[in-house]
Write a protein that holds these residues in place. Structure first.
Motif, PDB file in Angstrom:
ATOM      1  N   PHE A 309      77.992  55.280  26.012  1.00  0.00           N
ATOM      2  CA  PHE A 309      77.700  54.564  27.258  1.00  0.00           C
ATOM      3  C   PHE A 309      78.718  53.461  27.524  1.00  0.00           C
ATOM      4  CE2 PHE A 309      72.864  55.583  27.079  1.00  0.00           C
ATOM      5  CZ  PHE A 309      73.148  56.899  27.379  1.00  0.00           C
ATOM      6  N   LYS A 310      78.967  52.636  26.500  1.00  0.00           N
ATOM      7  CA  LYS A 310      79.884  51.506  26.678  1.00  0.00           C
ATOM      8  C   LYS A 310      80.852  51.462  25.519  1.00  0.00           C
ATOM      9  CE  LYS A 310      76.668  48.824  29.471  1.00  0.00           C
ATOM     10  NZ  LYS A 310      75.958  47.526  29.678  1.00  0.00           N
ATOM     11  N   LYS A 343      81.892  46.491  26.286  1.00  0.00           N
ATOM     12  CA  LYS A 343      80.821  46.865  27.209  1.00  0.00           C
ATOM     13  C   LYS A 343      81.357  47.556  28.466  1.00  0.00           C
ATOM     14  CE  LYS A 343      77.615  43.307  25.615  1.00  0.00           C
ATOM     15  NZ  LYS A 343      76.781  42.131  25.967  1.00  0.00           N
ATOM     16  N   GLU A 345      81.993  50.477  30.867  1.00  0.00           N
ATOM     17  CA  GLU A 345      81.102  51.629  31.093  1.00  0.00           C
ATOM     18  C   GLU A 345      81.868  52.949  31.073  1.00  0.00           C
ATOM     19  OE1 GLU A 345      81.442  49.036  33.123  1.00  0.00           O
ATOM     20  OE2 GLU A 345      79.519  47.992  33.287  1.00  0.00           O
ATOM     21  N   TYR A 347      80.917  55.805  30.122  1.00  0.00           N
ATOM     22  CA  TYR A 347      80.121  56.984  30.482  1.00  0.00           C
ATOM     23  C   TYR A 347      80.357  57.416  31.925  1.00  0.00           C
ATOM     24  CZ  TYR A 347      76.597  54.490  33.297  1.00  0.00           C
ATOM     25  OH  TYR A 347      75.945  53.774  34.274  1.00  0.00           O
ATOM     26  N   GLU A 380      78.642  53.733  40.108  1.00  0.00           N
ATOM     27  CA  GLU A 380      77.390  54.466  39.929  1.00  0.00           C
ATOM     28  C   GLU A 380      76.902  55.051  41.245  1.00  0.00           C
ATOM     29  OE1 GLU A 380      77.162  50.967  36.935  1.00  0.00           O
ATOM     30  OE2 GLU A 380      78.034  51.399  38.903  1.00  0.00           O
TER      31      GLU A 380
END
Length: 539
Positions: A309-310, A343, A345, A347, A380
């Protein structure tokens, strides 16, 4: 079932025995223990697979382990070569001196450790085309390391290799091949449970729970298919790919994968061997899928992924803006976080990569943090808009909290299908399902078989169930600002109870009396507080 449990127990005892050997020679919890355990286990499995296949082709050969290698040696050279040529391409090609029975009988010869290492090296060379993992440059790894060299004290190497061979010699996989038991996922998980953790630093692997893998596979493959290409761009040890292949049928699919971790690639190779997917080993690529993809121009029918994810990808962030990547990362590239690089992103890049590599009729299932499905701006939202605009979203399942023991992040699974019915998109909130259990220092939510089946059947049958699932259209999602959260579509229900005028009057009188009492109590407290304040003195 009794034989099934018996074989699982014996196999676990073999693994424990190999770990005991490592511990006795100072390698318990050593960084090299993983290589030793998994590689000798693989050697044993290949040895027994070869023996079993040869006996099927030539039943006249002796069955006892000790004399088997000698029986092969006694065959005329031409006959032996013909025997090898008749074997399935997925079966390893071994010479009589490669067999465990030969090594077991040669333990009294001098320099046994060298014989042991030389044997494994020769097997690697002669089977490189089928069993080697490739890097993005095309370089092939070796199937086996020189395992004796992990013992720093050279005087103990012979004894160490003999101890390994003796443990392996006590056990046979051949009865399992005869019965065709399907429990190697259980064995594989036990084999690597101490080595596949989230403490591995930057590129840590997270083991996908079998429940999640099964749900993804059964939703993706509701009907039989043949001749399909399956892909995972962040494969890890292959849990998702194995579940998908089992659902499709190993003979009906070819596996492709990429992962940056050498350890994960080796685990996946072992998993493919155990699960009758040896023919796909040449398609395992050890590479950085985002920055150096080997399958950038390939298209796949089924894609599964539980991506990191991160992650800090600042060291190759600048390369991702090149023209070669622009079409792939249509929604953008997450920015470098000055204070929290770990952190970033990543993903979001994997989702875009998966969308780019889907075939014309492609289907995908991707594990994402649940925050992705409702984010109101940024990359997103752009990805969600594209999925709806293209008509590729089949549905979303939001999983229970702590479905992964290694992370507390709430996760959802996106299901994509380029040929889906975009007027009946299934959004499901399964967060209330499951029971919480203690697993080490962590808590994990476990779904029952009935709950798994309920999620799968509800999704595949496109059922709307109160407080669990809704079926919505593309236009309804657009109207909700592209939210993929089932909860935002649940109907708000207000219950009405009919009462008489007298009952209403009595209720209102009760409310008035209660309020009057509370007001009076409040006034009394106000007076007491004021009195206390006046009595305070400065000293």
């Amino acid at each position: 079932m009794t034989d099934d449990i018996n074989f699982i127990t014996k196999t676990k005892q073999l693994i424990d025995g190999l770990k005991s050997v490592c511990a006795n020679y100072g390698l318990g919890n050593d960084g090299n223990e993983f290589k030793i355990i998994t590689q000798v286990f693989l050697y044993k499995f290949l040895n027994d697979k070869f023996r079993y296949a040869v006996k099927l082709e030539k039943p006249s050969l002796v069955n006892d382990e000790k004399n088997f290698s000698q029986a092969l040696k006694d065959l005329p050279e031409g006959e032996y070569q013909f025997l090898l040529a008749s074997l399935d391409p997925n079966i390893p090609r071994l010479q009589p001196e490669h067999l465990m029975s030969h090594l077991h009988g040669a333990q009294n010869s001098g320099d046994f450790a060298k014989l042991f290492d030389d044997t494994l090296r020769q097997i690697s060379i002669e089977n490189a085309d089928v069993f080697s993992v490739k890097s993005s440059t095309g370089a092939k790894d070796i199937l086996f390391d020189e395992l004796s060299n992990f013992i720093s004290d050279s005087s103990q190497r012979d004894a160490f290799c003999k101890a390994l061979i003796n443990k392996l010699f006590e056990f046979s996989f051949e009865e399992m091949f005869k019965q065709k038991y399907d429990f190697f996922a259980t064995i594989f998980e036990y084999l690597i449970k101490d080595y596949n953790t989230d403490s591995g630093g930057k590129y840590a692997e997270y083991y996908t729970p079998h429940a999640v893998a099964r749900i993804m596979a059964k939703i993706m493959v509701p009907n039989p298919v043949k001749g399909v290409k399956c892909y995972d761009p962040s494969a890890g040890s292959g849990t998702l790919l194995m579940s998908l292949a089992h659902e499709i049928g190993e003979e009906n699919c070819t596996i492709y994968s990429e992962d940056i971790s050498q350890k994960s690639s080796n685990m996946l190779r072992l998993n493919l061997v155990l699960n009758n997917l040896t023919h796909s080993i040449p398609n395992i690529i050890k590479t950085n899928t985002i920055a150096q993809p080997s399958y950038l121009d390939s298209k796949f029918d089924y894609i599964v992924s539980n991506p990191p994810f991160k992650l800090d990808f600042s060291d190759f962030h600048g390369d991702l803006g090149k023209d070669i990547f622009k079409q792939r990362f249509f929604a953008g590239i997450p920015k470098i976080k000055a204070k929290d690089k770990d952190k970033m992103e990543i993903y979001l890049l994997f989702i875009q990569h998966i969308m780019h590599t889907l075939s014309e009729n492609g289907k995908a299932a991707i594990v994402v943090p649940t925050g992705f499905i409702t984010a109101q701006k940024g990359i997103e939202k752009k990805i969600r808009e594209r999925l709806i605009t293209n008509g590729w979203l089949r549905g979303v399942v939001s999983m229970p909290s702590n479905i992964f023991a290694s992370t507390g992040t709430n996760v959802s699974v996106l299901f994509l299908d380029k040929k889906t019915d975009n007027q009946h998109i299934v959004l499901m909130d399964a967060s209330k399902l499951g029971d919480t259990i203690k697993e080490g220092k962590n808590q994990r939510t476990v779904l029952s078989t009935a709950e798994e089946d309920k999620i799968i059947s509800t999704f595949n049958q496109k059922e709307a169930i109160e407080d669990l699932s809704v079926v919505v259209s593309k236009e309804e999602i657009e109207a909700k600002n592209y939210s993929f959260s089932a909860g935002q579509y649940f109907e708000v229900k207000i219950e009405y109870i009919e009462i008489t005028a007298e009952e209403f009057g009595n209720k209102m009188q009760t409310f008035e009396n209660n309020l009057a009492g509370l007001f009076a109590e409040g006034n009394t407290l106000d007076q007491k507080i004021q009195k206390q304040l006046k009595g305070l003195l400065y000293e």
